[in-house]
Design an enzyme around this catalytic site. Structure first.
Site, PDB file in Angstrom:
ATOM      1  N   ASP A   1       0.811  -1.214   0.000  1.00 55.71           N
ATOM      2  CA  ASP A   1       0.000   0.000   0.000  1.00 55.71           C
ATOM      3  C   ASP A   1       0.845   1.266   0.000  1.00 55.71           C
ATOM      4  O   ASP A   1       0.400   2.320  -0.441  1.00 55.71           O
ATOM      5  CB  ASP A   1      -0.930  -0.005   1.217  1.00 55.71           C
ATOM      6  CG  ASP A   1      -1.749   1.262   1.320  1.00 55.71           C
ATOM      7  OD1 ASP A   1      -2.564   1.504   0.407  1.00 55.71           O
ATOM      8  OD2 ASP A   1      -1.575   2.019   2.298  1.00 55.71           O
TER       9      ASP A   1
ATOM     10  N   THR B   1      -3.143   9.703  -4.682  1.00 60.71           N
ATOM     11  CA  THR B   1      -2.198   9.246  -5.703  1.00 60.71           C
ATOM     12  C   THR B   1      -2.829   9.267  -7.087  1.00 60.71           C
ATOM     13  O   THR B   1      -2.173   9.639  -8.075  1.00 60.71           O
ATOM     14  CB  THR B   1      -1.687   7.835  -5.371  1.00 60.71           C
ATOM     15  OG1 THR B   1      -1.168   7.811  -4.036  1.00 60.71           O
ATOM     16  CG2 THR B   1      -0.587   7.421  -6.330  1.00 60.71           C
TER      17      THR B   1
ATOM     18  N   HIS C   1      -7.176   7.237   2.393  1.00 57.81           N
ATOM     19  CA  HIS C   1      -7.332   8.172   1.270  1.00 57.81           C
ATOM     20  C   HIS C   1      -6.079   8.271   0.403  1.00 57.81           C
ATOM     21  O   HIS C   1      -6.022   9.102  -0.501  1.00 57.81           O
ATOM     22  CB  HIS C   1      -7.692   9.560   1.806  1.00 57.81           C
ATOM     23  CG  HIS C   1      -8.949   9.561   2.624  1.00 57.81           C
ATOM     24  ND1 HIS C   1     -10.190   9.455   2.059  1.00 57.81           N
ATOM     25  CD2 HIS C   1      -9.136   9.626   3.968  1.00 57.81           C
ATOM     26  CE1 HIS C   1     -11.117   9.468   3.020  1.00 57.81           C
ATOM     27  NE2 HIS C   1     -10.499   9.571   4.182  1.00 57.81           N
ATOM     28  N   ARG C   2      -5.094   7.419   0.680  1.00 58.29           N
ATOM     29  CA  ARG C   2      -3.862   7.459  -0.113  1.00 58.29           C
ATOM     30  C   ARG C   2      -4.141   7.174  -1.585  1.00 58.29           C
ATOM     31  O   ARG C   2      -3.510   7.736  -2.478  1.00 58.29           O
ATOM     32  CB  ARG C   2      -2.860   6.459   0.450  1.00 58.29           C
ATOM     33  CG  ARG C   2      -1.472   6.548  -0.191  1.00 58.29           C
ATOM     34  CD  ARG C   2      -0.496   5.595   0.470  1.00 58.29           C
ATOM     35  NE  ARG C   2      -0.091   6.105   1.774  1.00 58.29           N
ATOM     36  CZ  ARG C   2      -0.021   5.371   2.878  1.00 58.29           C
ATOM     37  NH1 ARG C   2      -0.357   4.097   2.834  1.00 58.29           N
ATOM     38  NH2 ARG C   2       0.383   5.904   4.013  1.00 58.29           N
ATOM     39  N   ALA C   3      -5.106   6.289  -1.845  1.00 58.15           N
ATOM     40  CA  ALA C   3      -5.410   5.905  -3.229  1.00 58.15           C
ATOM     41  C   ALA C   3      -5.906   7.099  -4.035  1.00 58.15           C
ATOM     42  O   ALA C   3      -5.433   7.353  -5.152  1.00 58.15           O
ATOM     43  CB  ALA C   3      -6.443   4.786  -3.249  1.00 58.15           C
TER      44      ALA C   3
END
Length: 391
Positions: free
Chosen positions: A197, A283, A278-280
């Site tokens: 991840d 990015t 919320h990293r997705a």
């Protein structure tokens, strides 16, 4: 020996795209390239650095500090700047640092310089590989075989851009802002999900299956081995074209606007596939913006988000390791169809530009062939603009 030219690599468009996008915006978070041996993973990484223009660094600075920076983490450069001293600059090739598989933590983060300690009793810090990679690329082959604590340290430093060393009476803080690129063969073991991840992008590569493409690959490789310099000279024009394209995209990056519908599309995709945190989404927006900059557009489109999702989301799904990651997960295929419909590459005229973009899925079978093995639109764009390129 000259490095094999990036633009001479046959096929593997998605892998090349992931590397270029990170070169345009290093804050994307690096890329993990998964695939069998002999699929040009290492060749592509090592040749990427040849596409990056030289950087200006403070003369004699072990961390390659930018002489025009507004502030400095490196203490010596900061003190000189505060005193009003002019920091002399020199041009420096973008560093590419390779982390050996058997490297120790001291070699990675830095350690006490024993010679100075024994000779004079002074505690002098010996910078490690993280320092050498600052403002460049840190490449880890077979990253899945590294000890977990080293992988964790790499990912933490890559995310923060700072290396903190507290040991043996030393307390050192220095910049370590680099593009982290990892390659691995999944047959030799997988990375743990919490590490997956942390990579911005994850790309799966397979050997070229088209006979003509394989033949061309062999011809080019043998020509390179026979006369490396002559081969590289032949590809210099295409290298320069792509080099300038990347430089221009980096310049344009801050000027790209992101419409509200794009934010909504990224969040809707993340929710539908069950991505945690919320990293997705963050990015995806960065990748989509880099795509728009590369294509010299002033705004991000939903199509850019669709492209970004295929590199950003799969390795963040629970079933990624279970299914081997060889094709887009069914959850993502379904989410893309629900968010974008069955004709995602519609443009202002309302009609799909079939000459430029191939259909990426069969709505009846709900299958994405080869995980975008046909190539990404940014390469279709570049080939159209510069037909001599090999993408």
């Amino acid at each position: 020996m000259s490095k094999y030219p990036f633009t001479a690599i046959v096929g593997q468009e998605t892998m090349k795209a992931s590397l270029i996008l990170n070169a345009i915006d290093p804050s994307i978070g690096g890329v993990l390239i998964r695939g069998h041996k002999g699929t040009a993973k290492t060749t592509a990484v090592r040749s990427l650095v040849e596409l990056l223009l030289p950087i200006k660094v403070v003369k004699d600075c072990p961390y390659h500090c930018d002489p025009e920076a507004s502030s400095y983490i490196h203490e010596d450069c900061r003190l000189k700047a505060e005193k009003g001293e002019v920091l002399q600059s020199v041009e420096y090739s973008v560093p590419l640092v390779e982390l050996p598989l058997g490297a120790t933590e001291d070699r990675l983060v830095g350690s006490l310089e024993l010679e100075s300690a024994l000779r004079s009793g002074d505690r002098v810090f010996q910078p490690g590989l993280l320092a050498a990679a600052n403002r460049g690329i840190l490449y880890v082959d077979e990253v899945n075989l590294l000890d977990d604590h080293l992988v964790d340290l790499l990912l933490d430093t890559s995310a923060s851009g700072i290396n903190r060393v507290e040991r043996e009476g030393l307390s050192v803080l220095h910049p370590a802002d680099f593009i982290l690129i990892g390659t691995m063969n999944p047959e030799e073991g997988e990375l743990r999900p919490q590490f997956l991840d942390r990579f911005g992008l994850c790309i799966n590569v397979i050997g070229e299956q088209d006979v003509k493409q394989r033949s061309e690959l062999v011809r080019r490789r043998l020509a390179y081995e026979k006369n490396p310099q002559a081969f590289c000279d032949k590809w210099e024009d295409t290298q320069n074209t792509l080099r300038q394209q990347i430089a221009k995209a980096r310049f344009l990056l801050s000027e790209i606007s992101v419409p509200e519908e794009v934010f909504d599309a990224s969040s809707e995709l993340a929710v539908k596939v069950g991505a945690q945190g919320h990293r997705a989404e963050i990015t995806m927006i960065k990748v989509a913006t880099a795509i728009a900059a590369f294509e010299e557009r002033d705004r991000v489109t939903p199509e850019d988000i669709l492209q970004a999702s295929t590199m950003v989301l799969p390795h963040r799904l629970d079933r990624f390791l279970e299914q081997g990651g060889t094709e887009l997960p069914k959850e993502l295929q379904k989410a893309i169809v629900e968010v974008f419909g069955e004709t995602p590459f519609l443009h202002e005229g309302g009609e799909a530009e079939e000459d430029e973009f191939e259909a990426i899925f069969d709505p009846d079978e709900d299958i994405f062939p080869g995980s975008f093995a046909g190539g990404m639109p940014i390469f279709s764009y570049l080939k159209k603009k510069h037909p001599m390129l090999s993408f």
